[in-house]
Write an enzyme that holds these catalytic residues in place. Structure first.
Site, mmCIF file in Angstrom:
data_model
loop_
_atom_site.group_PDB
_atom_site.id
_atom_site.type_symbol
_atom_site.label_atom_id
_atom_site.label_comp_id
_atom_site.label_asym_id
_atom_site.label_seq_id
_atom_site.Cartn_x
_atom_site.Cartn_y
_atom_site.Cartn_z
ATOM 1 N N ASP A 19 -45.160 8.058 0.781
ATOM 2 C CA ASP A 19 -46.169 8.382 1.290
ATOM 3 C C ASP A 19 -47.195 9.096 0.136
ATOM 4 O O ASP A 19 -46.471 9.512 -0.826
ATOM 5 C CB ASP A 19 -46.052 9.440 2.276
ATOM 6 C CG ASP A 19 -47.469 9.725 3.053
ATOM 7 O OD1 ASP A 19 -48.400 9.189 2.764
ATOM 8 O OD2 ASP A 19 -47.503 10.580 3.643
ATOM 9 N N GLY A 22 -52.520 7.036 -1.612
ATOM 10 C CA GLY A 22 -54.027 7.376 -1.518
ATOM 11 C C GLY A 22 -54.490 8.520 -2.134
ATOM 12 O O GLY A 22 -55.419 8.749 -2.801
ATOM 13 N N HIS A 36 -51.784 2.230 -4.509
ATOM 14 C CA HIS A 36 -50.636 1.280 -3.817
ATOM 15 C C HIS A 36 -50.099 0.362 -4.942
ATOM 16 O O HIS A 36 -49.048 0.025 -5.101
ATOM 17 C CB HIS A 36 -51.164 0.415 -2.654
ATOM 18 C CG HIS A 36 -51.764 1.142 -1.323
ATOM 19 N ND1 HIS A 36 -51.084 1.980 -1.088
ATOM 20 C CD2 HIS A 36 -53.119 1.091 -0.972
ATOM 21 C CE1 HIS A 36 -51.858 2.721 0.158
ATOM 22 N NE2 HIS A 36 -52.944 2.055 0.179
ATOM 23 N N SER A 64 -46.936 0.506 8.240
ATOM 24 C CA SER A 64 -46.639 0.824 9.681
ATOM 25 C C SER A 64 -47.463 0.012 10.622
ATOM 26 O O SER A 64 -48.523 -0.480 10.281
ATOM 27 C CB SER A 64 -46.579 2.208 10.025
ATOM 28 O OG SER A 64 -47.898 2.686 10.104
ATOM 29 N N ASP A 66 -48.967 1.265 12.891
ATOM 30 C CA ASP A 66 -50.567 1.992 13.048
ATOM 31 C C ASP A 66 -51.345 1.832 11.862
ATOM 32 O O ASP A 66 -52.464 2.171 11.889
ATOM 33 C CB ASP A 66 -50.059 3.550 13.300
ATOM 34 C CG ASP A 66 -49.477 3.723 14.493
ATOM 35 O OD1 ASP A 66 -49.949 3.110 15.338
ATOM 36 O OD2 ASP A 66 -48.735 4.522 14.615
ATOM 37 N N ARG A 70 -56.241 1.305 9.376
ATOM 38 C CA ARG A 70 -56.906 1.819 8.456
ATOM 39 C C ARG A 70 -58.163 0.759 7.969
ATOM 40 O O ARG A 70 -58.163 -0.330 8.642
ATOM 41 C CB ARG A 70 -56.125 1.476 7.232
ATOM 42 C CG ARG A 70 -55.093 2.647 7.278
ATOM 43 C CD ARG A 70 -54.204 2.706 6.176
ATOM 44 N NE ARG A 70 -53.296 3.839 6.076
ATOM 45 C CZ ARG A 70 -52.771 4.609 5.142
ATOM 46 N NH1 ARG A 70 -52.771 4.171 3.925
ATOM 47 N NH2 ARG A 70 -51.656 5.728 5.384
ATOM 48 N N LEU A 130 -27.267 -4.838 -3.340
ATOM 49 C CA LEU A 130 -28.015 -3.754 -2.722
ATOM 50 C C LEU A 130 -28.595 -4.637 -1.536
ATOM 51 O O LEU A 130 -29.134 -6.012 -1.811
ATOM 52 C CB LEU A 130 -28.926 -3.276 -3.487
ATOM 53 C CG LEU A 130 -30.003 -2.414 -2.639
ATOM 54 C CD1 LEU A 130 -29.540 -1.102 -2.188
ATOM 55 C CD2 LEU A 130 -31.149 -1.988 -3.822
HETATM 56 C C1 FPP Z 1 -48.578 5.334 2.014
HETATM 57 O O1 FPP Z 1 -49.389 5.928 1.228
HETATM 58 C C2 FPP Z 1 -48.353 4.125 1.341
HETATM 59 C C3 FPP Z 1 -48.429 2.873 2.150
HETATM 60 C C4 FPP Z 1 -49.243 2.820 3.369
HETATM 61 C C5 FPP Z 1 -48.198 1.691 1.410
HETATM 62 C C6 FPP Z 1 -46.944 1.566 0.401
HETATM 63 C C7 FPP Z 1 -46.974 0.442 -0.143
HETATM 64 C C8 FPP Z 1 -46.689 0.120 -1.546
HETATM 65 C C9 FPP Z 1 -45.941 1.080 -2.597
HETATM 66 C C10 FPP Z 1 -46.782 -1.244 -2.221
HETATM 67 C C11 FPP Z 1 -45.821 -2.134 -1.604
HETATM 68 C C12 FPP Z 1 -45.277 -3.412 -2.283
HETATM 69 C C13 FPP Z 1 -44.277 -4.003 -2.014
HETATM 70 C C14 FPP Z 1 -43.904 -5.200 -2.624
HETATM 71 C C15 FPP Z 1 -43.454 -3.496 -0.804
HETATM 72 P P1 FPP Z 1 -50.957 6.543 1.769
HETATM 73 O O2 FPP Z 1 -51.778 5.369 1.583
HETATM 74 O O3 FPP Z 1 -50.676 6.845 3.491
HETATM 75 O O4 FPP Z 1 -51.206 7.784 1.102
HETATM 76 P P2 FPP Z 1 -52.015 9.187 1.478
HETATM 77 O O5 FPP Z 1 -51.227 9.897 2.513
HETATM 78 O O6 FPP Z 1 -52.270 9.977 0.200
HETATM 79 O O7 FPP Z 1 -53.281 8.732 2.202
#
Ligand code: FPP
Length: 236
Positions: A19, A22, A36, A64, A66, A70, A130
């Protein structure tokens, strides 16, 4: 011992809610998608250290169910990142002898993501260093509901297999031992609710793009100090 951290028992399952992408981007006046993108570096480092520490299973919450709510542009950007990154990560996994698999619903993923994940799973199926699992379009509640419906309608009690089927897991994995959430929030957000029944929870304030192998080691060190009782009374 590696880096002062003992290597882990064979069956350790670590799960991470990645998390804060953003907020990491907002603080730099960048679009959320930049957060991301930045998160991929953390993902690579974390996976590398997980292999070194002999973690058995690492499950990462990448999208997720949910998250479909977005803004369309952000969902599109995430799906593009996944379609581009899955082949790259699969190549890395082959080199590192890692098995990559994806849990969650598959019927709503864009075709390029679906194709990339099927190929990535096939290429890495023999990996044994792994088991890296990405949760995509994943909802624990949805999986539990569908597993319960399946068991009910079939009249047999094999709930774990029904649950695996509900989120497309292709083999059983141990319950989660350690659940890490970055980004400062302290909640489970519909992630592995059944499998986390006795997970140790570790919350850290860093945004996911600031997480790295050293931070994973800190979480593992904290985990090693926890006394796990599973509802029983400690012996002695
Ligand atoms: C949450 O942060 C993060 C996500 C919804 C996406 C996570 C995805 C990646 C790290 C890239 C994935 C790539 C692969 C190959 C698996 P948020 O957007 O909710 O952040 P915030 O809480 O600050 O808004």
């Amino acid at each position: 011992m590696i880096n002062g951290i003992s290597t882990m028992a064979d069956s350790l399952h670590v799960a991470i809610i990645m998390d804060g992408n953003g907020r990491w981007a907002n603080e730099r006046n960048l679009p959320r998608s930049a957060g991301h993108h930045a998160g991929i570096r953390s993902l690579r480092e974390t996976v590398e250290v997980a292999v070194q520490r002999q973690i058995h299973t690492l499950t990462l919450y990448a999208f997720s169910s949910d998250n479909w709510q977005r803004p369309h542009s952000e969902v599109q950007a995430l799906m593009r990142i996944l379609a581009a990154q899955l082949p790259a990560q699969a190549a890395h996994c082959v080199r590192q002898n890692i098995r990559l698999s994806v849990i969650g619903r598959r019927d709503r993923l864009p075709a390029p993501v679906l194709q990339a994940l099927i190929r990535a799973e096939a290429r890495t199926i023999h990996g044994s260093a792994l088991h890296l699992r990405l949760a995509l379009d994943y909802s624990a509640r949805d999986s539990l509901t569908r597993a319960a419906e399946h068991v009910g309608s079939n009249g047999n009690g094999d709930f774990m297999h029904a649950l695996m089927r509900a989120y497309n897991a292709d083999c059983p994995v141990p319950d989660v031992d350690l659940l890490i959430r970055t980004g400062g929030e302290q909640r489970l957000s519909d992630f592995l609710l059944w499998e986390c029944a006795y997970a140790e929870l570790y919350f850290t304030a860093e945004y996911w793009p600031d997480f790295n192998g050293m931070k994973l080691d800190e979480a593992l060190a904290a985990f090693q100090k926890r006394q796990r009782r599973y509802g029983a009374v400690p012996v002695g």
